[in-house]
Scaffold this motif. Structure first.
Motif, PDB file in Angstrom:
ATOM      1  N   ARG A  96       0.843  -1.222   0.000  1.00  9.71           N
ATOM      2  CA  ARG A  96       0.000   0.000   0.000  1.00  9.71           C
ATOM      3  C   ARG A  96       0.868   1.258   0.000  1.00  9.71           C
ATOM      4  O   ARG A  96       0.622   2.200  -0.755  1.00  9.71           O
ATOM      5  N   LYS A  97       1.913   1.261   0.838  1.00  4.78           N
ATOM      6  CA  LYS A  97       2.800   2.435   0.928  1.00  4.78           C
ATOM      7  C   LYS A  97       3.638   2.595  -0.348  1.00  4.78           C
ATOM      8  O   LYS A  97       3.912   3.717  -0.772  1.00  4.78           O
ATOM      9  N   ARG A 100       1.526   4.296  -2.830  1.00  2.00           N
ATOM     10  CA  ARG A 100       1.270   5.703  -2.449  1.00  2.00           C
ATOM     11  C   ARG A 100       2.423   6.647  -2.783  1.00  2.00           C
ATOM     12  O   ARG A 100       2.211   7.852  -2.909  1.00  2.00           O
ATOM     13  N   PHE A 111      -0.139  11.045  -7.674  1.00  2.00           N
ATOM     14  CA  PHE A 111      -0.330  10.285  -6.439  1.00  2.00           C
ATOM     15  C   PHE A 111      -1.414   9.240  -6.654  1.00  2.00           C
ATOM     16  O   PHE A 111      -2.509   9.565  -7.101  1.00  2.00           O
ATOM     17  N   THR A 113      -3.461   5.618  -5.061  1.00  2.00           N
ATOM     18  CA  THR A 113      -3.742   4.752  -3.917  1.00  2.00           C
ATOM     19  C   THR A 113      -4.372   3.474  -4.470  1.00  2.00           C
ATOM     20  O   THR A 113      -4.756   3.417  -5.635  1.00  2.00           O
ATOM     21  N   ASP A 148      -7.742   3.026  -0.623  1.00  2.26           N
ATOM     22  CA  ASP A 148      -6.480   3.238   0.088  1.00  2.26           C
ATOM     23  C   ASP A 148      -6.470   2.461   1.403  1.00  2.26           C
ATOM     24  O   ASP A 148      -6.149   3.001   2.450  1.00  2.26           O
ATOM     25  N   ARG A 149      -6.869   1.182   1.336  1.00  4.39           N
ATOM     26  CA  ARG A 149      -6.878   0.374   2.553  1.00  4.39           C
ATOM     27  C   ARG A 149      -6.756  -1.109   2.188  1.00  4.39           C
ATOM     28  O   ARG A 149      -6.835  -1.483   1.024  1.00  4.39           O
ATOM     29  N   SER A 347      -2.514  17.452  -7.406  1.00  9.89           N
ATOM     30  CA  SER A 347      -1.124  17.044  -7.656  1.00  9.89           C
ATOM     31  C   SER A 347      -0.206  18.254  -7.803  1.00  9.89           C
ATOM     32  O   SER A 347       1.001  18.153  -7.603  1.00  9.89           O
TER      33      SER A 347
END
Length: 424
Positions: A96-97, A100, A111, A113, A148-149, A347
Motif C-alpha cells: 500500500r505504501k 502511495r 499520487f 492509492t 487506500d486500505r 497534484s
C-alpha cells in the motif's frame, strides 16, 4: 497476465497438496480512480505509470512470489514467502505504501492509492478461481469504504455480494427511492477563511451495501444511460439547497455551489433546457450555481464545448474548470471557453518529496488571473497549505483542512456558526 497467473496458481495448488503446511495468500490490488488518471494524462502515459508500479512491486517480492496484471489497473499476487498472518498483513501494508509513493511525470507528481483484498488459504480452501473471487470481494469491500486500505476476506462479505445486473436495476430505482444523498464539501475564501461555497458530491445509500462513493456507481450510471437523470437530480437538489442557504445568510457575496457535469450530459442539447428548468425552480443569485467540467472532458470536442458553455453561461450559470493542469488544453483554447473559475488539481498543490510545491503552481495562478478567472486549489490539507496558497495569490481552497463532505444540515450549522462568530 491473467492466464499465466492461473497457471501458476494451479502449480501452487498441486504443490500445496504435498505440503499441507504451505498456505499461500492471494491478493487482488486495484488502483483507486485510475480512470481519472487515464483521462487526464492519456492511455499511453497511463500504461507507463502501470509499468512503473509493476517494477516497484516486483522489487519488494521474493523469487517464490508471483505478480500479474489481471486486468486494466488490477494486479494479482500469490504470496508464498510469508506464512505468518501478522507478517502477511505487514507485507500488504508495504505494498500500500509503495503504491502511495508519488510517481514523477514531466515536472509534476502523480499520487495513486489502491484497494487491496487478501484471501488467506487454509487446508480446506481450494486454490482455484474461488480464492481469487474471495480476494476480489475483500478488495471491493475496501473500495466501497473509500479505498487506500487493506481488507481480509471474511465469509460475511460473500453474503453482501451483489452482481452487476442487480446493481444496474437497483440504481435505476435509487432516485425514486430517495437513496441518493448529496454531501457538500466546503470551499473557503483564503483571505479570511470564511466559507465561500460548496462542491456537491453524490453518494448512494444502498439498502444492503451501505454508502457507496461515486467511483462505485457513476461509471455504471454512464454505461446504462442513467447519468442524465442522476445529474439532473443532483443539480436540482443542489440549487434548492443553495437557495435556502442564500436566503438564510443574506451575505454581501452570496454562497455558491458547484455540481459536476459528465460528458454524456454535455453532449445533449437538452442540457440547456435542464439548466433553465433548474434555475426557474429555485431563485439562486446569478452565477452562483456553478457547473464543474473536467479539462479532459472539454477537450474531447472543443468546438462543441465552446458553443455549449457560452449558451450555459448566458443562462446565468457559473462555470468551473476542474482538474486544471491534468489535461492537454492549449492556452489558446482556454481563452475561448467562458469559465469564471479554475480548480487546480491537487497534484500541483501538494508538496513534492523535497518539501516544495511544483514550480508551475505559481504560473497557473498567474495565468488564471490574466484570463479574469478565480482560482480554487484542491487538496489543501494543512494550515500551512492555506497560508502558502494565499501568498501565491490563490483566492479559494478546498480540502480536508477546511472540512470533509457533509450533509446539508451540517453545512447550514457551519454557516450559522460562522455568521455568529462574525457578529460577535
Amino acid at each position: 497476465n491473467r492466464k499465466l497467473f492461473m497457471d501458476r496458481l494451479g502449480a501452487v495448488a498441486n504443490f500445496a497438496k504435498t505440503m499441507p503446511s504451505l498456505r499461500p495468500t492471494l491478493m487482488v490490488i486495484d488502483l483507486d480512480r485510475f480512470k481519472q488518471v487515464n483521462d487526464s494524462v492519456g492511455i499511453a502515459v497511463g500504461d507507463s505509470i502501470l509499468l512503473t508500479l509493476a517494477r516497484r512491486l516486483t522489487r519488494i517480492l521474493k523469487p517464490q512470489d508471483t505478480l500479474a496484471r489481471l486486468a486494466g489497473d488490477q494486479f494479482g499476487l500469490i504470496l508464498m514467502s510469508e506464512q505468518d498472518p501478522a507478517r502477511i498483513t505487514a507485507f500488504a501494508e508495504t505494498i500500500r505504501k509503495t503504491i502511495r509513493a508519488p510517481i514523477a511525470f514531466n515536472d509534476r507528481e502523480i499520487f495513486l492509492t489502491a484497494s487491496i483484498g487478501l484471501a488467506l488459504s487454509d487446508p480446506q480452501t481450494q486454490l482455484s478461481d474461488e480464492i481469487i473471487k474471495d480476494a476480489e470481494l475483500a478488495m471491493y469491500h475496501s473500495k466501497r469504504i473509500g479505498g487506500d486500505r487493506i481488507d481480509v476476506y471474511k465469509p460475511a462479505m460473500r453474503a453482501r455480494k451483489t452482481d452487476r445486473l442487480t446493481l444496474e436495476s437497483e440504481l435505476r430505482r435509487a432516485i425514486e427511492r430517495e437513496e441518493i444523498t448529496i454531501l457538500y464539501q466546503p470551499i473557503v475564501r483564503l483571505e479570511d477563511r470564511s466559507i465561500a461555497g460548496f462542491e456537491a458530491l453524490a453518494r448512494w445509500d444502498h439498502p444492503k451495501l451501505g454508502r457507496m462513493s461515486p467511483v462505485e456507481f457513476i461509471s455504471i450510471a454512464e454505461e446504462i444511460g442513467l447519468i442524465v437523470d442522476l445529474g439532473m437530480f443532483v443539480m436540482d437538489q443542489t440549487a434548492k439547497q443553495l437557495a435556502i442557504w442564500q436566503r438564510a445568510m443574506r451575505s454581501r457575496e452570496p454562497i455558491f455551489a458547484s455540481v459536476n457535469v459528465s460528458s454524456r450530459q454535455l453532449l445533449r442539447h437538452d442540457l440547456i433546457h435542464d439548466i433553465r428548468t433548474v434555475l426557474s425552480r429555485s431563485s439562486v443569485a446569478r452565477g452562483t450555481l456553478k457547473l464543474e467540467l473536467t479539462e479532459s472532458l472539454v477537450m474531447e470536442n472543443p468546438e462543441h464545448a465552446a458553443q455549449m458553455l457560452t449558451r450555459i453561461r448566458e443562462l446565468g450559470t457559473g462555470l468551473s474548470l476542474d482538474d486544471f493542469g491534468t489535461g492537454h488544453s492549449s492556452l489558446a483554447y482556454l481563452q475561448r471557453f467562458p469559465f469564471d473559475t479554475i480548480k487546480i488539481d491537487q497534484s500541483f498543490v501538494r508538496t513534492t518529496s523535497r518539501g516544495t510545491r511544483p514550480v508551475i503552481l505559481k504560473s497557473i495562478i498567474a495565468l488564471a488571473h490574466d484570463l479574469g478567472m478565480d482560482v480554487v486549489a484542491e487538496g489543501a490539507e494543512t494550515d500551512s497549505d492555506a497560508v502558502e496558497l494565499y501568498q501565491l495569490g490563490c483566492e479559494y481552497a478546498q480540502g480536508f483542512a477546511f472540512g470533509e463532505p457533509m450533509d446539508a444540515d451540517a453545512a447550514m450549522r457551519l454557516l450559522t456558526e460562522e455568521r455568529l462568530e462574525q457578529a460577535s
